[in-house]
Write an enzyme that holds these catalytic residues in place. Structure first.
Site, PDB file in Angstrom:
ATOM      1  N   ASP A   1       0.743  -1.207  -0.051  1.00 31.97           N
ATOM      2  CA  ASP A   1       0.116  -0.108  -0.079  1.00 31.97           C
ATOM      3  C   ASP A   1       0.749   1.377   0.067  1.00 31.97           C
ATOM      4  O   ASP A   1       0.240   2.637  -0.198  1.00 31.97           O
ATOM      5  CB  ASP A   1      -1.072   0.070   1.447  1.00 31.97           C
ATOM      6  CG  ASP A   1      -0.278  -0.100   2.543  1.00 31.97           C
ATOM      7  OD1 ASP A   1       0.965   0.232   2.617  1.00 31.97           O
ATOM      8  OD2 ASP A   1      -0.881  -0.750   3.527  1.00 31.97           O
TER       9      ASP A   1
ATOM     10  N   THR B   1       1.542  -9.587  11.285  1.00 28.86           N
ATOM     11  CA  THR B   1       1.645 -10.578  10.036  1.00 28.86           C
ATOM     12  C   THR B   1       1.255 -11.887  10.750  1.00 28.86           C
ATOM     13  O   THR B   1       1.521 -12.075  11.883  1.00 28.86           O
ATOM     14  CB  THR B   1       3.063 -10.467   9.343  1.00 28.86           C
ATOM     15  OG1 THR B   1       2.891 -11.601   8.437  1.00 28.86           O
ATOM     16  CG2 THR B   1       4.133 -10.664  10.128  1.00 28.86           C
TER      17      THR B   1
ATOM     18  N   HIS C   1       6.884  -7.446  -1.415  1.00 28.14           N
ATOM     19  CA  HIS C   1       5.781  -7.944  -2.410  1.00 28.14           C
ATOM     20  C   HIS C   1       5.353  -6.830  -3.233  1.00 28.14           C
ATOM     21  O   HIS C   1       4.397  -7.150  -3.714  1.00 28.14           O
ATOM     22  CB  HIS C   1       4.305  -8.641  -1.160  1.00 28.14           C
ATOM     23  CG  HIS C   1       4.612  -9.771  -0.370  1.00 28.14           C
ATOM     24  ND1 HIS C   1       3.840 -10.092   0.239  1.00 28.14           N
ATOM     25  CD2 HIS C   1       5.787 -10.596  -0.663  1.00 28.14           C
ATOM     26  CE1 HIS C   1       4.333 -11.483   0.797  1.00 28.14           C
ATOM     27  NE2 HIS C   1       5.499 -11.413   0.224  1.00 28.14           N
TER      28      HIS C   1
HETATM   29  P1  OAD Z   1      -2.694 -11.439   6.855  1.00 27.17           P
HETATM   30  O1  OAD Z   1      -3.850 -10.906   6.709  1.00 27.17           O
HETATM   31  O2  OAD Z   1      -2.261 -12.861   6.890  1.00 27.17           O
HETATM   32  O3  OAD Z   1      -2.360 -11.092   8.761  1.00 27.17           O
HETATM   33  C1  OAD Z   1      -2.725 -10.122   9.185  1.00 27.17           C
HETATM   34  C2  OAD Z   1      -2.159 -10.182  10.775  1.00 27.17           C
HETATM   35  O4  OAD Z   1      -2.366  -9.047  11.191  1.00 27.17           O
HETATM   36  C3  OAD Z   1      -2.953 -11.067  11.509  1.00 27.17           C
HETATM   37  O5  OAD Z   1      -2.016 -12.101  12.282  1.00 27.17           O
HETATM   38  C4  OAD Z   1      -3.664 -10.356  12.529  1.00 27.17           C
HETATM   39  O6  OAD Z   1      -3.944 -11.063  13.940  1.00 27.17           O
HETATM   40  C5  OAD Z   1      -2.941  -9.124  12.468  1.00 27.17           C
HETATM   41  N1  OAD Z   1      -3.639  -7.730  12.712  1.00 27.17           N
HETATM   42  C6  OAD Z   1      -4.766  -7.306  12.462  1.00 27.17           C
HETATM   43  N2  OAD Z   1      -5.066  -6.277  12.841  1.00 27.17           N
HETATM   44  C7  OAD Z   1      -3.752  -5.736  13.512  1.00 27.17           C
HETATM   45  C8  OAD Z   1      -3.631  -4.661  14.466  1.00 27.17           C
HETATM   46  N3  OAD Z   1      -4.422  -3.696  14.487  1.00 27.17           N
HETATM   47  N4  OAD Z   1      -2.455  -4.582  15.088  1.00 27.17           N
HETATM   48  C9  OAD Z   1      -1.591  -5.795  15.113  1.00 27.17           C
HETATM   49  N5  OAD Z   1      -1.996  -6.757  14.249  1.00 27.17           N
HETATM   50  C10 OAD Z   1      -3.174  -6.871  13.740  1.00 27.17           C
HETATM   51  O7  OAD Z   1      -1.711 -10.526   6.413  1.00 27.17           O
HETATM   52  P2  OAD Z   1       0.002 -10.754   5.873  1.00 27.17           P
HETATM   53  O8  OAD Z   1       0.465 -11.639   7.251  1.00 27.17           O
HETATM   54  O9  OAD Z   1       0.432  -9.258   5.740  1.00 27.17           O
HETATM   55  O10 OAD Z   1       0.730 -11.344  -0.295  1.00 27.17           O
HETATM   56  O11 OAD Z   1      -0.079 -11.608   4.837  1.00 27.17           O
HETATM   57  C11 OAD Z   1       0.991 -11.939   4.060  1.00 27.17           C
HETATM   58  C12 OAD Z   1       0.762 -11.904   2.726  1.00 27.17           C
HETATM   59  O12 OAD Z   1      -0.485 -12.712   2.373  1.00 27.17           O
HETATM   60  C13 OAD Z   1       0.569 -10.628   1.895  1.00 27.17           C
HETATM   61  O13 OAD Z   1       1.612  -9.778   1.725  1.00 27.17           O
HETATM   62  C14 OAD Z   1      -0.311 -10.817   0.847  1.00 27.17           C
HETATM   63  C15 OAD Z   1      -1.260 -12.062   1.396  1.00 27.17           C
HETATM   64  O14 OAD Z   1      -1.799 -12.877   0.379  1.00 27.17           O
HETATM   65  C16 OAD Z   1       0.777 -11.365  -1.580  1.00 27.17           C
HETATM   66  O15 OAD Z   1      -0.152 -10.617  -1.976  1.00 27.17           O
HETATM   67  C17 OAD Z   1       1.793 -11.873  -2.087  1.00 27.17           C
END
Ligand code: OAD
Length: 251
Positions: A104, A188, A119
């Site tokens: 983003d 994450t 990514h």
């Molecule tokens: P996810 O959607 O898998 O995970 C988001 C994480 O953030 C979860 O563990 C939530 O518990 C946590 N979370 C949500 N709100 C929060 C907050 N306010 N404060 C702290 N934590 C919070 O997202 P990513 O791990 O980024 O890849 O996903 C990894 C990749 O999978 C992304 O980059 C994307 C996706 O498919 C591609 O598009 C290649």
């Protein structure tokens, strides 16, 4: 919790080299949906229909519809206190690397400078024919956008499932993890590789590793510190009131 925050803050204050890995949770408080979890994008959409090279070969219009929708949404969002506090930490710590899985661009908007976008970036587009890469912040790229120089079909400049990461960026990320003294993994789910294993590269290099997340993840058990809470609340607490020489001039 208070003790864990203080312990992590102290480790950050002593460290010369800090690396941070962020995920979608860091932008959640900006109003950008995460991928997994109750309101996650992959609950409503099939990743395999939208974020793979095969999906794009099959139906580029559908894939562009998804990315145009996300560009439009992200374009209306602002950075939140987690982004701002990370930018502030970069100003306080001599060697600070921010690795992000987010596309983003909000870390850059918040003022972070040493960013490795694992990514890619949703504002980047790449020609499928001449491979020219350009930045374009228009919210809607059109149904099947074309390259200005060769007329080839453009694709979003992000990494899809099944694609390799830019080796140069990945190598820089690995080096930043191997060499740091403290690593924080924030917002994450730690299920997508190779990002998920970066914390353990840092740990095996001797770093203290900390996780900030709303909930525990598959990596939590191997972390030195786990802070359960919102990134927008936790990170500002870590970056506030350093009151030492490093604080001077940072704002
Ligand atoms: P996810 O959607 O898998 O995970 C988001 C994480 O953030 C979860 O563990 C939530 O518990 C946590 N979370 C949500 N709100 C929060 C907050 N306010 N404060 C702290 N934590 C919070 O997202 P990513 O791990 O980024 O890849 O996903 C990894 C990749 O999978 C992304 O980059 C994307 C996706 O498919 C591609 O598009 C290649």
């Amino acid at each position: 919790m208070e003790m864990a925050i203080n312990e992590l803050k102290e480790a950050l204050q002593k460290a010369e080299r800090v690396t941070v890995l962020t995920g979608a949770g860091v932008s959640a408080e900006s109003g950008i949906p995460t991928f997994r979890g109750a309101d996650g994008l992959w609950k409503n959409y099939q990743a395999t229909d939208l974020a793979t090279p095969e999906a794009f070969a099959r139906d580029p219009e559908l894939v562009w519809e998804f990315y145009n929708w996300r560009r439009d949404l992200i374009g209306q969002k602002a950075c939140n206190p987690a982004h701002t506090a990370l930018a502030r930490l970069e100003g306080l710590i001599p060697h600070f690397t921010l690795i992000t899985q987010n596309v983003d661009g909000l870390h850059l908007l918040a003022g972070s400078r040493h960013i490795l976008e694992l990514h890619g970036n949703i504002w980047r587009v790449q020609c499928t024919q001449c491979h020219a890469v350009t930045m374009d912040r228009s919210p809607h790229m059109g149904n099947l956008p074309r390259c200005r120089s060769c007329g080839g079909l453009l694709r979003p400049g992000v990494v899809w499932f099944g694609e390799s990461l830019d080796p140069d960026i990945l190598n820089q990320a690995i080096a930043a993890c191997r060499n740091c003294q403290v690593m924080m993994v924030i917002g994450t789910s730690s299920v997508v590789q190779p990002a998920a294993s970066l914390a353990f590269t840092a740990k095996s290099g001797g770093a203290r590793v900390a996780e900030i997340n709303l909930e525990r993840t598959p990596s939590s058990d191997r972390m030195d510190v786990v802070l359960l809470g919102k990134a927008g609340e936790m990170v500002p607490r870590l970056a506030a009131g350093w009151g030492n020489s490093r604080d001077q001039g940072a704002g």
